[in-house]
Design an enzyme around this catalytic site. Structure first.
Site, PDB file in Angstrom:
ATOM      1  N   CYS A   2       2.142  -1.202   3.308  1.00 23.49           N
ATOM      2  CA  CYS A   2       3.051  -0.192   2.798  1.00 23.49           C
ATOM      3  C   CYS A   2       4.485  -0.682   2.900  1.00 23.49           C
ATOM      4  CB  CYS A   2       2.920   1.104   3.598  1.00 23.49           C
ATOM      5  SG  CYS A   2       1.268   1.818   3.579  1.00 23.49           S
ATOM      6  N   ILE A  53      -5.722   0.594   1.426  1.00 20.52           N
ATOM      7  CA  ILE A  53      -6.700  -0.435   1.786  1.00 20.52           C
ATOM      8  C   ILE A  53      -7.858   0.174   2.577  1.00 20.52           C
ATOM      9  CG2 ILE A  53      -7.061  -2.626   2.984  1.00 20.52           C
ATOM     10  CD1 ILE A  53      -5.213  -2.858   0.551  1.00 20.52           C
TER      11      ILE A  53
END
Length: 522
Positions: A2, A53
């Site tokens: 991120c 993910i």
């Protein structure tokens, strides 16, 4: 993976501009193209761009605890999160997601500020403790994930990258001329400085606590060398084999496809070999080729891919290098001179059409002494036994007449650097063998005005500070420690993070796993 950003003011309310936080978070969209989230309170504003993910459905950030007294935004992966989660559930903690992010919050709730020692992974996060009006910033042990911060005007601002902070008018863009001087020697800006005077990098293995309008930085880990001499070579080899296998297995935890950036070296090809223990189907591998055969690793990578029957993709360096350079520079946010970044950017652009996560061999040379500079000091000791007159008046003069080469792999370049550095202590020589401009060369390069602006033109002092921390260790361990704190941290890991994240790709580094690194250092 991120991009995170935020601003906290503990002394004055009204300093948090929601619109500013939202607009600046969008500058990190390339790091997290899948989702965005925000948290605002009287004293804090936080924004996050998410690359999904793990826990694709319920892992939306920011994430909170049961009573919403703790909030977190997070960049990275915690590899041992399943084990910690199970332990926390047994202690009555309640989870509303399946993500590794939520585990961090509950572990802090359970253990306080020392909780970060339990985390095995790569991470940079901001945790807001509402009850205690305390902000905690943390970075992983090795610095795989970046975190910048600035403390000005009764507030603390932080970000995964420089550009959002530079857009905050109060921070400004004043140059740190000491950092710029170091760039001319290192080809990168050594931590904890950035090129901008008012922005710092939180160093690896540290947490920053912002409380009562005061900042304290606490180290929770450092590389140590507790040498064990009673084991045989075979015992070490077997233990290394097990730890590497465990590391690769942990880093295969993902809810999206995984690939490998494959060179022809032992590091990335070892990772492929271990992956074959857990994946029977196709493994996607990617490498980049060059016309210049002295740089290209395509042929070796092709052989590895054939041996392990991977689905191999070979990318050629594109012709439009100017556009590639400009795109790369934008994502670094400060001077960065490693030309391998162009190849990494190209590779990442190609990879993002196939996978969202890649494993790489970065860190292998730094923990296992794989660079020539890790053993050349022994050769230098033998070279010094040659009579000084012969060295200075014969060998040195012949070497100086060799053609000037820009190819750092050429014999001419290596020989020149060796002879230039061999007369110094092993500490200074280690710096000189890698330096772009030596300090005495910068004296000729810099104007008097620049010298006055820079108070620390002696760039060796960066390495010297790290050498001093481990001066009682054996020579090789000292060299490894310095490389860990400089070249790996501020060059290798920066290049991989910025170029892959520019394309929304998560990079995992099996050689930089807690248990493995701590074992190898023995």
């Amino acid at each position: 993976m991120c991009g995170i950003l935020g601003k906290c003011s503990l002394q004055k309310e009204g300093l948090i501009d929601e619109e500013q936080i939202r607009s600046l978070t969008k500058l990190l969209e390339h790091r997290g193209p899948d989702d965005e989230g925000y948290f605002f309170d009287a004293n804090i504003g936080m924004g996050v761009r998410r690359l999904s993910i793990i826990d694709l459905k319920t892992g939306h950030q920011p994430i909170h605890n049961e009573d919403k007294s703790l909030w977190i935004i997070y960049n990275g992966e915690i590899y041992n999160y399943l084990e910690i989660r199970k332990e926390l559930i047994s202690k009555s903690h309640k989870f509303y997601t399946q993500s590794d992010t939520e585990v961090i919050l509950h572990l802090y709730e359970q253990e306080g500020e020392d909780f970060v020692k339990r985390l095995n992974g790569m991470f940079a996060f901001a945790l807001w403790d509402k009850k205690n009006e305390k902000l905690i910033l943390a970075r992983d042990r090795f610095g795989v994930k970046p975190l910048f911060y600035s403390s000005l005007n009764n507030s603390l601002a932080f970000s995964s990258e420089l550009n959002p902070l530079l857009s905050m008018q109060e921070i400004g863009k004043d140059i740190d001329f000491d950092a710029l001087s170091n760039y001319f020697s290192y080809n990168y800006i050594p931590e904890p400085n950035s090129i901008f005077r008012n922005i710092k990098k939180l160093q690896p293995g540290n947490i920053l606590v912002y409380e009562n309008n005061d900042i304290r930085i606490k180290k929770y880990w450092d590389l140590g060398f507790n040498i064990e001499r009673e084991k045989t070579f075979q015992q070490y080899a077997e233990e290394l084999d097990i730890l590497l296998q465990n590391s690769v297995k942990m880093m295969l935890r993902s809810d999206v496809p995984i690939g490998v950036l494959l060179s022809s070296g032992l590091d990335s090809s070892s990772i492929i070999a271990y992956m074959r223990n857990f994946i029977k189907g196709p493994i996607k591998t990617f490498t980049i080729g060059f016309d210049d055969k002295s740089y290209s690793e395509a042929k070796g990578a092709r052989a590895i891919a054939k041996r392990f029957e991977t689905e191999h993709h070979e990318i050629s360096l594109e012709n439009n290098l100017i556009e590639l350079i400009l795109n790369s520079v934008e994502h670094f946010g400060e001077p960065f001179g490693d030309n391998a970044s162009l190849a990494t950017m190209m590779l990442s652009k190609a990879v993002k059409n196939s996978v969202k996560v890649v494993l790489t061999g970065d860190g292998g040379d730094e923990i296992l002494a794989g660079y020539p500079t890790h053993y050349v000091y022994k050769i230098a000791a033998l070279y010094k036994k040659i009579p000084s007159g012969l060295r200075k008046h014969f060998i040195k003069k012949i070497v100086e007449k060799l053609p000037v080469s820009t190819d750092r792999l050429s014999h001419d370049y290596v020989l020149k650097r060796f002879v230039q550095g061999a007369g110094y202590s092993f500490q200074e020589a280690h710096f000189l063998w890698k330096a772009i401009f030596y300090d005495h060369q910068k004296e000729k390069l810099f104007t008097d005005r620049f010298k006055n602006l820079s108070t620390r033109n002696n760039s060796f002092s960066v390495c010297e500070d790290y050498f001093d921390r481990v001066k009682s260790e054996e020579v090789l361990n000292q060299l490894l420690y310095v490389d860990f704190k400089t070249f790996l941290l501020s060059n290798g890991l920066v290049r991989v993070d910025r170029m892959t994240m520019a394309n929304g790709i998560e990079t995992r580094v099996p050689f930089l796993e807690n248990n493995l690194v701590e074992f190898v250092s023995t």
